[in-house]
Design a protein around this motif. Structure first.
Motif: not given
Length: 279
Positions: A10-32
């Motif tokens: 479960a990835i919990i997004d705490m960015n409150n709708g603000v554009t960011n790179q954090g979620i994509r970074g987490i996804q990148e780590v998981l996929l690799r």
């Protein structure tokens, strides 16, 4: 593939709708990680802070992101209570189950909120916003902690925060074996407490003030944008800007942190799950 090779995250997004790179970074780590380890790893995204989406306890691993604003923004609000209740539910599940455990990794904003919940130090506003790439110094506990396996001391990290956690020794909670794993650089000429950069709250719940998911390539592209470059040089100076680019190009700095911290955490969590499946 057996069931023990099927991991739910479960990835919990705490960015409150603000554009960011954090979620994509987490996804990148998981996929690799999934590709390198040859396992079936699926993840679902929960927009907790903006939409009130909360994962249940059917997941094996929880990773909660950073986000903007104050770690006190959610006081008295349902989304904060839901987040704290989730941490309590994970802790309670682990106490009740001798072998099978659920693991959680908390980043930046989520880390600061967890420090409030677990009573770690003081969560306070910084005199000025910290932004850049900095060395992080491991404590003795951090040097022996599995999430930092293979990393030097200090390691280099992406840090972006207007708030921080200080006074880790003032812990009425210390009896429950909370461990401070890392601190910021000691600045003896500055009359300020060293900020806490990583904590193991329980055996299965750990967090970092810094961003272990940060992608060097994506961050470099971000810094090279004309407006972003101009803003950084204006606020922090040309030398700071040049040092950030150097750190992003150095394979022993941000790239190493991204390739080891979260994967080490995933190894720890998945090894526990696999051991439990044999019992």
């Amino acid at each position: 593939m057996t069931d023990r090779n099927k991991i739910k995250v479960a990835i919990i997004d705490m960015n409150n709708g603000v554009t960011n790179q954090g979620i994509r970074g987490i996804q990148e780590v998981l996929l690799r990680y999934q590709e390198e380890m040859d396992i079936i790893l699926t993840y679902d995204l929960f927009n907790l802070r903006q939409k009130g989406e909360v994962p249940n306890l059917t997941y094996d691993i929880y990773i909660s992101s950073g986000g903007p604003g104050s770690p006190y923004d959610g006081e008295g609000q349902k989304w904060e209570n839901d987040f704290f209740n989730l941490l309590e539910d994970i802790e309670s599940f682990n106490l009740k189950n001798e072998h099978k455990k659920k693991h959680a990794f908390l980043i930046c904003h989520s880390f600061q909120m967890a420090c409030r919940k677990f009573g770690v130090g003081k969560v306070i506003k910084r005199r000025s916003t910290s932004f850049g790439i900095f060395p992080v110094f491991l404590t003795e506990e951090g040097e022996n902690d599995t999430i930092f396996n293979g990393l030097p001391n200090p390691l280099y990290t992406v840090d972006s925060r207007a708030w921080q956690v200080t006074n880790p020794d003032d812990l009425p909670y210390a009896v429950k074996n909370i461990k401070v794993l890392a601190l910021e650089k000691d600045r003896p000429h500055v009359d300020l407490e060293r900020c806490v950069m990583s904590v193991r709250f329980t055996k299965e719940i750990v967090g970092t003030q810094f961003h272990p998911e940060a992608s060097p390539a994506r961050m470099k592209a971000h810094l090279l944008w004309k407006d972003k470059k101009k803003a950084i040089i204006k606020n922090y100076g040309q030398d700071k800007y040049n040092d950030m680019l150097h750190s992003l190009d150095d394979p022993k700095r941000i790239a190493l942190t991204q390739h080891l911290v979260l994967p080490n955490f995933l190894n720890e969590a998945i090894n526990t799950l696999q051991e439990a499946s044999y019992d």
